[in-house]
Design a protein around this motif. Structure first.
Motif, PDB file in Angstrom:
ATOM      1  N   PRO A   1      69.163  16.563  56.051  1.00  0.00           N
ATOM      2  CA  PRO A   1      68.474  17.026  54.832  1.00  0.00           C
ATOM      3  C   PRO A   1      67.198  16.239  54.532  1.00  0.00           C
ATOM      4  CG  PRO A   1      70.838  16.882  54.458  1.00  0.00           C
ATOM      5  CD  PRO A   1      70.583  16.302  55.820  1.00  0.00           C
ATOM      6  N   ARG A   2      67.268  14.925  54.669  1.00  0.00           N
ATOM      7  CA  ARG A   2      66.067  14.123  54.410  1.00  0.00           C
ATOM      8  C   ARG A   2      64.970  14.447  55.435  1.00  0.00           C
ATOM      9  NH1 ARG A   2      69.982  10.893  52.253  1.00  0.00           N
ATOM     10  NH2 ARG A   2      69.470   9.885  50.275  1.00  0.00           N
TER      11      ARG A   2
ATOM     12  N   LEU B   1      51.859  19.204  52.086  1.00  0.00           N
ATOM     13  CA  LEU B   1      50.695  18.390  51.730  1.00  0.00           C
ATOM     14  C   LEU B   1      49.557  18.605  52.730  1.00  0.00           C
ATOM     15  CD1 LEU B   1      52.534  15.166  50.520  1.00  0.00           C
ATOM     16  CD2 LEU B   1      51.054  16.640  49.137  1.00  0.00           C
TER      17      LEU B   1
ATOM     18  N   GLU C   1      62.157  -0.511  63.970  1.00  0.00           N
ATOM     19  CA  GLU C   1      62.057   0.836  64.518  1.00  0.00           C
ATOM     20  C   GLU C   1      60.706   1.459  64.166  1.00  0.00           C
ATOM     21  OE1 GLU C   1      63.704   4.926  62.920  1.00  0.00           O
ATOM     22  OE2 GLU C   1      65.214   3.849  64.041  1.00  0.00           O
TER      23      GLU C   1
ATOM     24  N   VAL D   1      47.778   9.615  57.106  1.00  0.00           N
ATOM     25  CA  VAL D   1      48.712   9.198  56.056  1.00  0.00           C
ATOM     26  C   VAL D   1      50.086   9.837  56.269  1.00  0.00           C
ATOM     27  CG1 VAL D   1      49.201   9.297  53.587  1.00  0.00           C
ATOM     28  CG2 VAL D   1      46.859   8.825  54.388  1.00  0.00           C
TER      29      VAL D   1
ATOM     30  N   TRP E   1      64.973   8.765  46.568  1.00  0.00           N
ATOM     31  CA  TRP E   1      66.010   9.516  47.287  1.00  0.00           C
ATOM     32  C   TRP E   1      65.681   9.585  48.783  1.00  0.00           C
ATOM     33  CZ3 TRP E   1      65.447  14.182  49.993  1.00  0.00           C
ATOM     34  CH2 TRP E   1      66.646  14.691  50.522  1.00  0.00           C
ATOM     35  N   LEU E   2      64.430   9.927  49.071  1.00  0.00           N
ATOM     36  CA  LEU E   2      64.074  10.202  50.462  1.00  0.00           C
ATOM     37  C   LEU E   2      64.202   8.949  51.335  1.00  0.00           C
ATOM     38  CD1 LEU E   2      63.065  12.450  52.316  1.00  0.00           C
ATOM     39  CD2 LEU E   2      60.733  11.763  51.778  1.00  0.00           C
TER      40      LEU E   2
ATOM     41  N   LYS F   1      68.198   7.959  62.395  1.00  0.00           N
ATOM     42  CA  LYS F   1      68.887   7.241  61.328  1.00  0.00           C
ATOM     43  C   LYS F   1      68.831   7.963  59.994  1.00  0.00           C
ATOM     44  CE  LYS F   1      68.973   2.662  63.287  1.00  0.00           C
ATOM     45  NZ  LYS F   1      68.486   1.293  63.180  1.00  0.00           N
ATOM     46  N   PHE F   2      67.867   8.826  59.785  1.00  0.00           N
ATOM     47  CA  PHE F   2      67.833   9.586  58.544  1.00  0.00           C
ATOM     48  C   PHE F   2      68.624  10.876  58.748  1.00  0.00           C
ATOM     49  CE2 PHE F   2      64.408   6.681  57.780  1.00  0.00           C
ATOM     50  CZ  PHE F   2      64.418   6.505  56.417  1.00  0.00           C
TER      51      PHE F   2
ATOM     52  N   THR G   1      52.078   8.614  59.279  1.00  0.00           N
ATOM     53  CA  THR G   1      52.567   7.246  59.089  1.00  0.00           C
ATOM     54  C   THR G   1      53.772   7.213  58.154  1.00  0.00           C
ATOM     55  OG1 THR G   1      50.327   6.379  59.363  1.00  0.00           O
ATOM     56  CG2 THR G   1      51.939   4.911  58.347  1.00  0.00           C
ATOM     57  N   ILE G   2      53.715   7.968  57.053  1.00  0.00           N
ATOM     58  CA  ILE G   2      54.784   7.806  56.057  1.00  0.00           C
ATOM     59  C   ILE G   2      56.005   8.692  56.329  1.00  0.00           C
ATOM     60  CG2 ILE G   2      53.113   7.062  54.311  1.00  0.00           C
ATOM     61  CD1 ILE G   2      53.480   9.713  52.865  1.00  0.00           C
ATOM     62  N   PHE G   3      55.835   9.799  57.056  1.00  0.00           N
ATOM     63  CA  PHE G   3      56.997  10.638  57.347  1.00  0.00           C
ATOM     64  C   PHE G   3      57.468  10.495  58.796  1.00  0.00           C
ATOM     65  CE2 PHE G   3      55.202  13.201  53.690  1.00  0.00           C
ATOM     66  CZ  PHE G   3      56.175  12.801  52.790  1.00  0.00           C
TER      67      PHE G   3
ATOM     68  N   PRO H   1      58.614   7.950  60.573  1.00  0.00           N
ATOM     69  CA  PRO H   1      59.901   7.265  60.773  1.00  0.00           C
ATOM     70  C   PRO H   1      61.096   8.044  60.233  1.00  0.00           C
ATOM     71  CG  PRO H   1      58.236   5.757  59.923  1.00  0.00           C
ATOM     72  CD  PRO H   1      57.662   7.142  59.803  1.00  0.00           C
ATOM     73  N   ILE H   2      60.851   9.043  59.379  1.00  0.00           N
ATOM     74  CA  ILE H   2      61.962   9.831  58.837  1.00  0.00           C
ATOM     75  C   ILE H   2      62.282  11.008  59.769  1.00  0.00           C
ATOM     76  CG2 ILE H   2      62.713  11.269  56.894  1.00  0.00           C
ATOM     77  CD1 ILE H   2      60.973   9.499  55.078  1.00  0.00           C
TER      78      ILE H   2
ATOM     79  N   GLY I   1      67.768   6.114  53.166  1.00  0.00           N
ATOM     80  CA  GLY I   1      68.407   6.506  54.419  1.00  0.00           C
ATOM     81  C   GLY I   1      67.836   5.600  55.484  1.00  0.00           C
ATOM     82  N   GLY I   2      68.443   5.629  56.652  1.00  0.00           N
ATOM     83  CA  GLY I   2      67.864   4.876  57.771  1.00  0.00           C
ATOM     84  C   GLY I   2      68.115   3.395  57.718  1.00  0.00           C
TER      85      GLY I   2
ATOM     86  N   LEU J   1      57.802  18.733  53.044  1.00  0.00           N
ATOM     87  CA  LEU J   1      56.842  18.098  52.149  1.00  0.00           C
ATOM     88  C   LEU J   1      55.564  17.726  52.904  1.00  0.00           C
ATOM     89  CD1 LEU J   1      56.167  16.931  49.386  1.00  0.00           C
ATOM     90  CD2 LEU J   1      57.449  14.867  50.002  1.00  0.00           C
TER      91      LEU J   1
ATOM     92  N   VAL K   1      63.402  17.709  54.433  1.00  0.00           N
ATOM     93  CA  VAL K   1      62.513  17.544  53.270  1.00  0.00           C
ATOM     94  C   VAL K   1      61.206  16.888  53.711  1.00  0.00           C
ATOM     95  CG1 VAL K   1      62.212  16.276  51.102  1.00  0.00           C
ATOM     96  CG2 VAL K   1      64.324  17.539  51.536  1.00  0.00           C
ATOM     97  N   ALA K   2      61.304  15.905  54.597  1.00  0.00           N
ATOM     98  CA  ALA K   2      60.081  15.246  55.085  1.00  0.00           C
ATOM     99  C   ALA K   2      59.190  16.250  55.820  1.00  0.00           C
ATOM    100  CB  ALA K   2      60.441  14.076  56.004  1.00  0.00           C
TER     101      ALA K   2
ATOM    102  N   MET L   1      65.165  -1.356  60.415  1.00  0.00           N
ATOM    103  CA  MET L   1      64.288  -0.220  60.152  1.00  0.00           C
ATOM    104  C   MET L   1      62.831  -0.567  60.421  1.00  0.00           C
ATOM    105  SD  MET L   1      64.274   2.786  59.496  1.00  0.00           S
ATOM    106  CE  MET L   1      62.742   3.620  59.818  1.00  0.00           C
TER     107      MET L   1
ATOM    108  N   MET M   1      65.033   7.003  65.053  1.00  0.00           N
ATOM    109  CA  MET M   1      64.642   8.364  64.673  1.00  0.00           C
ATOM    110  C   MET M   1      65.826   9.128  64.089  1.00  0.00           C
ATOM    111  SD  MET M   1      61.458   9.409  65.243  1.00  0.00           S
ATOM    112  CE  MET M   1      60.011   8.787  66.094  1.00  0.00           C
TER     113      MET M   1
ATOM    114  N   PHE N   1      57.548   1.408  55.606  1.00  0.00           N
ATOM    115  CA  PHE N   1      57.484   1.628  57.052  1.00  0.00           C
ATOM    116  C   PHE N   1      56.382   0.841  57.761  1.00  0.00           C
ATOM    117  CE2 PHE N   1      59.348   5.874  55.766  1.00  0.00           C
ATOM    118  CZ  PHE N   1      60.630   5.543  56.163  1.00  0.00           C
TER     119      PHE N   1
ATOM    120  N   LEU O   1      46.132   3.385  54.306  1.00  0.00           N
ATOM    121  CA  LEU O   1      46.779   4.616  53.850  1.00  0.00           C
ATOM    122  C   LEU O   1      46.241   5.035  52.492  1.00  0.00           C
ATOM    123  CD1 LEU O   1      50.476   3.908  54.889  1.00  0.00           C
ATOM    124  CD2 LEU O   1      48.749   5.248  56.116  1.00  0.00           C
TER     125      LEU O   1
ATOM    126  N   ALA P   1      56.307   4.715  50.627  1.00  0.00           N
ATOM    127  CA  ALA P   1      56.706   4.893  52.028  1.00  0.00           C
ATOM    128  C   ALA P   1      55.902   3.960  52.924  1.00  0.00           C
ATOM    129  CB  ALA P   1      56.518   6.343  52.453  1.00  0.00           C
ATOM    130  N   GLY P   2      54.645   3.729  52.588  1.00  0.00           N
ATOM    131  CA  GLY P   2      53.821   2.813  53.373  1.00  0.00           C
ATOM    132  C   GLY P   2      54.401   1.410  53.365  1.00  0.00           C
TER     133      GLY P   2
END
Lengths: 232, 232, 232, 232
Positions: B7-8, B19, A229, B55, A215-216, B3-4, B58-60, B62-63, A219-220, B15, B11-12, A226, B1, A147, A155, A143-144
């Motif tokens: 469901p994704r 974490l 964004e 972390v 999977w995750l 664009k996903f 940053t990684i979730f 954009p989702i 998208g986007g 998850l 999940v983001a 992307m 924002m 994005f 990260l 993901a890093g």
């Protein structure tokens, strides 16, 4: 990424893994020598490791990708970003570099160059911890890169800083580092007999991480829009 | 924002919250096991939490926007950036993710998967602390998005690092995390009976933060010119 | 910078100073309550302060400049970037905000809202330390603005993190914060009678810093070309 | 880089080295005074040093290059980026600045201004450690400049943070700082008689670092295209 030739890339992988392992093992020796409080020793092991990861991934990333980790190399091979031959060479360089790193740390602290660890690290809870640790590492990297590529060294350093503490195994998350750490009978060691459980759990967690992020992140949209964004 | 797909995004949120909670609970278990000094244990709880927030956001981000927090989701719903349905789905995902996070931490440390906390955290001072903590978190997020969006993961991680120490409640500042922490009888736990006071204080502080920043940021012009100035 | 009206700028100065002081005082109370090791308590005081400074300067900088410090406001007034009236308003807001910050910290920890400190901090060595601390702070801010404006929040946070430890006074470096800290009889306090020595030393160090940097930075050309070079 | 005149560059080198040494020596005095746990004292010495390096390299880098270190100046002289005269002036400024830094720290803590250290730091293991430390520092700087120049202050600060812990010598890695530290009989001192071993090892490690990076970085093309790739 492909602009550096294979010998330079392999030297970068070996040298980076050596410095990473020297940091993990060396700071563990230093910390254990200076305090009897194990939490403080773990802190003295954690901060140098996280800091060094930021440095090593920044300075070797543009040369080799800065994997330093067979589980990460496996992920990029599965994504077809490395050929099987390249991947095997990477892993060999990482394994050799890791062992050299343990020897470097031992030489700096006047210990025998290699010494099999007696520290037991085994059982279902620790295997789960290694799987979670490797899962999170792969999710962070993939993901890093998607994005905020420039942030990846940070990260990974921050992720490992956290993972040293929230996993019961202190998050090896790296088969080459695990093997190198089996050769030091100090704070950061692991019994050679416990390696298979750790390595299998790490590779398993990495594959799950790859599958979920495949999977995750599907998208986007892809590419420039992307990325733009993500940086807004 | 947007664009996903939903469901994704859910999940983001789940998850990420899992974490985050695994880090808070797991590092608390690790720290408490390794030292008797409570300040050191809190440090071993603080640094992983702050690092992991950088972390995960940053990684979730954009989702899903990387809320991981019903109080934050409420703020964006009040700002009409999420529909009521989206907001409710987000909160459900956060609650489920948080509980899974506690279970993950317990499994990694070989504890019963869920265990109601006996740790008392109540009284006017702690409720004030939670309100202040959530106020500051919302102010940080809203002003951060306005002036330096790329820095938001860092700002939140650093803010929580500070808030663990300057508030008497150690700054939960998050109803989903509070509920998940009521299910662990370890360092970071909170008695289920103390949840309502914390949750109400957090939502109250978040609303005050939204109102103040709405006024404070309504100056300096909007959009590109301001953004440019902020980056000079 | 001039785009926000004066009331909003003064609220930003007061709120930022309040949150800064609440962090300094609150984390000191927390740390002192949790450990008997004074170095650990200072660490638990240092990390939140440094982290919070990065946050506050990032989110309030574009509104008011994020001085939170009469010595810094004096420097910008001497540089003619603030009028005398603006500077006096800033200082009043900082003083009020600082005292509110002490009250907030006390309320969160169920202490009397204000309580004169009994902690002696005086003598030539500590005054020298305060002068050095303020000198370094001003040098950091002025050179940071010149060479890498976006990094200033980080530079100030890191500078204060270091200065807590390398100065014998733990680097107050801020008259408004010093006055607010005279009203708490906890870890971070200072006797009211010791304030004049600290404040004078801080203002003296700030002026020296301004003079030296005025000379040192008067090279390398001005404006865009230099900025560009600094960012290569 | 050449836009500031030599006097300003030398003041930047001297002032930067003075503040660096004051931080190393001063935080060592503070830490040793506050705790009996040596690991905690080393942590209280490490964090301020790493933080200050980020600040000093950011604010003085655009003026003088922010070497603060004769081994680094030697590397840039060997690369023909400094003339022999400039290099000698730099080294003189660093030596003078370092000694002033020790005196500043002593004055702030009410100690005699200079005091020869009695702390033994010698032997093959420590010399190896110093060579490794300087090798890694030079590798970090040269690769950092090549791939992400704006990150160099952070890379050096993080590298030294790690190196304090993974080397048995706590990584002086700097002849000017080593000499200045021979004049303090406190936590961070080194016996004057042990200086030659440290200085020779540091210069040796720096040269090896230069040679290896000269080869390793000679790939991937030069100049703008590479820089662009590194930033993607």
């Amino acid at each position: 990424m492909q602009k550096f030739d294979l010998p330079r890339r392999l030297v970068a992988e070996a040298l980076g893994t050596a410095l990473l392992v020297a940091t993990v093992v060396g700071s563990g020796i230093m910390a254990e020598a200076l305090t009897k409080d194990v939490a403080l020793a773990l802190l003295g092991n954690t901060l140098p490791t996280g800091a060094m990861l930021v440095v090593l991934i920044t300075i070797f990333g543009p040369i080799s990708g800065a994997h330093f980790n067979p589980a990460v190399t496996m992920v990029f091979a599965l994504k077809r970003e490395l050929s099987a031959n390249e991947a095997l060479s990477y892993v060999a360089a990482q394994l050799a570099g890791g062992i050299i790193g343990t020897m470097m740390a031992h030489a700096m602290f006047a210990l025998p160059l290699l010494d099999a660890s007696l520290k037991m690290r085994t059982g279902g809870s620790q295997w789960l911890a290694e799987a979670v640790a490797a899962f999170g590492l792969v999710a962070t990297i993939l993901a890093g890169i998607r994005f905020d590529r420039a942030a990846v060294p940070w990260l990974v350093g921050l992720y490992i800083t956290a993972a040293y503490w929230f996993t019961s195994s202190t998050s090896f998350a790296n088969p080459a580092v695990a093997i190198a750490r089996s050769l030091t009978n100090t704070f950061s060691g692991i019994r050679p007999v416990d390696l298979p459980g750790f390595v299998i759990a790490e590779l398993f967690g990495a594959v799950i991480g790859l599958m979920l992020m495949n999977w995750l992140l599907r998208g986007g949209g892809e590419g420039a829009p992307m990325t733009k964004e993500a940086q807004l």
